[in-house]
Motif scaffolding. Structure first.
Motif, PDB file in Angstrom:
ATOM      1  N   ILE A  63       0.832  -1.208   0.000  1.00 27.89           N
ATOM      2  CA  ILE A  63       0.000   0.000   0.000  1.00 27.89           C
ATOM      3  C   ILE A  63       0.867   1.258   0.000  1.00 27.89           C
ATOM      4  O   ILE A  63       0.598   2.216  -0.734  1.00 27.89           O
ATOM      5  CB  ILE A  63      -0.959  -0.016   1.208  1.00 27.89           C
ATOM      6  CG1 ILE A  63      -1.968  -1.154   1.052  1.00 27.89           C
ATOM      7  CG2 ILE A  63      -1.698   1.313   1.336  1.00 27.89           C
ATOM      8  CD1 ILE A  63      -2.808  -1.396   2.284  1.00 27.89           C
ATOM      9  N   ILE A  64       1.925   1.253   0.815  1.00 29.25           N
ATOM     10  CA  ILE A  64       2.802   2.427   0.887  1.00 29.25           C
ATOM     11  C   ILE A  64       3.467   2.687  -0.458  1.00 29.25           C
ATOM     12  O   ILE A  64       3.545   3.838  -0.916  1.00 29.25           O
ATOM     13  CB  ILE A  64       3.849   2.249   2.010  1.00 29.25           C
ATOM     14  CG1 ILE A  64       3.171   2.350   3.376  1.00 29.25           C
ATOM     15  CG2 ILE A  64       4.956   3.291   1.901  1.00 29.25           C
ATOM     16  CD1 ILE A  64       4.053   1.961   4.537  1.00 29.25           C
ATOM     17  N   ARG A  66       2.394   1.910  -3.415  1.00 30.30           N
ATOM     18  CA  ARG A  66       1.410   2.437  -4.363  1.00 30.30           C
ATOM     19  C   ARG A  66       1.093   3.900  -4.081  1.00 30.30           C
ATOM     20  O   ARG A  66       0.950   4.705  -4.992  1.00 30.30           O
ATOM     21  CB  ARG A  66       0.142   1.593  -4.336  1.00 30.30           C
ATOM     22  CG  ARG A  66       0.334   0.272  -5.084  1.00 30.30           C
ATOM     23  CD  ARG A  66      -0.933  -0.517  -5.159  1.00 30.30           C
ATOM     24  NE  ARG A  66      -1.050  -1.278  -3.915  1.00 30.30           N
ATOM     25  CZ  ARG A  66      -2.189  -1.606  -3.335  1.00 30.30           C
ATOM     26  NH1 ARG A  66      -3.330  -1.244  -3.861  1.00 30.30           N
ATOM     27  NH2 ARG A  66      -2.194  -2.305  -2.222  1.00 30.30           N
ATOM     28  N   ARG A  67       0.974   4.242  -2.796  1.00 29.18           N
ATOM     29  CA  ARG A  67       0.693   5.636  -2.436  1.00 29.18           C
ATOM     30  C   ARG A  67       1.858   6.540  -2.835  1.00 29.18           C
ATOM     31  O   ARG A  67       1.643   7.653  -3.330  1.00 29.18           O
ATOM     32  CB  ARG A  67       0.438   5.786  -0.936  1.00 29.18           C
ATOM     33  CG  ARG A  67      -0.768   5.064  -0.399  1.00 29.18           C
ATOM     34  CD  ARG A  67      -2.057   5.565  -0.998  1.00 29.18           C
ATOM     35  NE  ARG A  67      -3.205   4.923  -0.408  1.00 29.18           N
ATOM     36  CZ  ARG A  67      -3.786   3.812  -0.859  1.00 29.18           C
ATOM     37  NH1 ARG A  67      -3.318   3.210  -1.920  1.00 29.18           N
ATOM     38  NH2 ARG A  67      -4.841   3.312  -0.269  1.00 29.18           N
ATOM     39  N   GLU A  70       1.833   7.176  -6.483  1.00 32.31           N
ATOM     40  CA  GLU A  70       0.800   8.148  -6.850  1.00 32.31           C
ATOM     41  C   GLU A  70       1.105   9.543  -6.311  1.00 32.31           C
ATOM     42  O   GLU A  70       0.280  10.443  -6.436  1.00 32.31           O
ATOM     43  CB  GLU A  70      -0.556   7.682  -6.294  1.00 32.31           C
ATOM     44  CG  GLU A  70      -1.042   6.375  -6.871  1.00 32.31           C
ATOM     45  CD  GLU A  70      -2.245   5.821  -6.110  1.00 32.31           C
ATOM     46  OE1 GLU A  70      -2.580   6.352  -5.027  1.00 32.31           O
ATOM     47  OE2 GLU A  70      -2.838   4.852  -6.594  1.00 32.31           O
ATOM     48  N   ARG A  72       1.203  10.459  -3.264  1.00 32.74           N
ATOM     49  CA  ARG A  72       0.342  10.752  -2.099  1.00 32.74           C
ATOM     50  C   ARG A  72       1.140  10.442  -0.830  1.00 32.74           C
ATOM     51  O   ARG A  72       0.895   9.457  -0.130  1.00 32.74           O
ATOM     52  CB  ARG A  72      -0.922   9.906  -2.178  1.00 32.74           C
ATOM     53  CG  ARG A  72      -1.804  10.281  -3.361  1.00 32.74           C
ATOM     54  CD  ARG A  72      -2.907   9.298  -3.645  1.00 32.74           C
ATOM     55  NE  ARG A  72      -3.696   8.950  -2.477  1.00 32.74           N
ATOM     56  CZ  ARG A  72      -4.576   7.949  -2.471  1.00 32.74           C
ATOM     57  NH1 ARG A  72      -4.784   7.235  -3.563  1.00 32.74           N
ATOM     58  NH2 ARG A  72      -5.255   7.663  -1.387  1.00 32.74           N
ATOM     59  N   ASP A  75      -0.765  10.184   2.617  1.00 30.21           N
ATOM     60  CA  ASP A  75      -1.461   8.908   2.776  1.00 30.21           C
ATOM     61  C   ASP A  75      -0.475   7.779   3.080  1.00 30.21           C
ATOM     62  O   ASP A  75      -0.766   6.886   3.883  1.00 30.21           O
ATOM     63  CB  ASP A  75      -2.261   8.564   1.517  1.00 30.21           C
ATOM     64  CG  ASP A  75      -3.466   9.465   1.344  1.00 30.21           C
ATOM     65  OD1 ASP A  75      -3.868  10.118   2.331  1.00 30.21           O
ATOM     66  OD2 ASP A  75      -4.006   9.505   0.224  1.00 30.21           O
ATOM     67  N   ALA A  76       0.698   7.801   2.456  1.00 30.75           N
ATOM     68  CA  ALA A  76       1.724   6.793   2.728  1.00 30.75           C
ATOM     69  C   ALA A  76       2.192   6.889   4.174  1.00 30.75           C
ATOM     70  O   ALA A  76       2.390   5.863   4.834  1.00 30.75           O
ATOM     71  CB  ALA A  76       2.900   6.957   1.767  1.00 30.75           C
ATOM     72  N   VAL A  79      -0.486   5.344   6.371  1.00 25.06           N
ATOM     73  CA  VAL A  79      -0.430   3.875   6.307  1.00 25.06           C
ATOM     74  C   VAL A  79       0.750   3.358   7.130  1.00 25.06           C
ATOM     75  O   VAL A  79       0.630   2.370   7.851  1.00 25.06           O
ATOM     76  CB  VAL A  79      -0.346   3.389   4.848  1.00 25.06           C
ATOM     77  CG1 VAL A  79      -0.072   1.894   4.779  1.00 25.06           C
ATOM     78  CG2 VAL A  79      -1.627   3.717   4.110  1.00 25.06           C
TER      79      VAL A  79
END
Length: 109
Positions: A63-64, A66-67, A70, A72, A75-76, A79
């Motif tokens: 998830i990190i 991917r953030r 992007e 972001r 958001d990372a 997470v």
């Protein structure tokens, strides 16, 4: 593609299993059969804790990444904080459960 990802995982599992075999050999030589029995009981519990931690870590890393891809970053960071919190919770529960079971199994009454 699958082989490129699964071969390191297989090597890691093999090294962990080899470590367990070598550990049992040296413990049985130094401490005896009772210590090996204790290790045999403790090893599956250790595997469960490692599995939970690995699952949370791999999921958080995915998830990190991917953030961050992007762009972001906030958001990372969120997470990552959640990941640290979950690892601390898993560690705390493992310690409490281990101490509780240790005290219960060594009662001399």
């Amino acid at each position: 593609m699958l082989w490129n990802l699964s071969i390191p995982a297989m090597v890691g599992l093999f090294v962990m299993a080899l470590f367990n075999v070598v550990d049992i050999f040296f413990i049985s030589y130094a401490e005896g059969v009772d210590a090996v029995a204790g290790l045999t009981v403790a090893f599956p519990v250790m595997l469960i804790v490692m599995t939970l931690s690995s699952a949370v870590g791999i999921g958080a890393a995915s998830i990190i990444s991917r953030r961050l891809g992007e762009k972001r970053v906030e958001d990372a960071n969120l997470v990552f904080g959640t990941f640290i919190f979950l690892i601390l919770i898993i560690s705390f529960i493992s310690i409490i459960l281990g101490v509780f079971l240790l005290q219960k199994s060594f009662s001399w009454h």
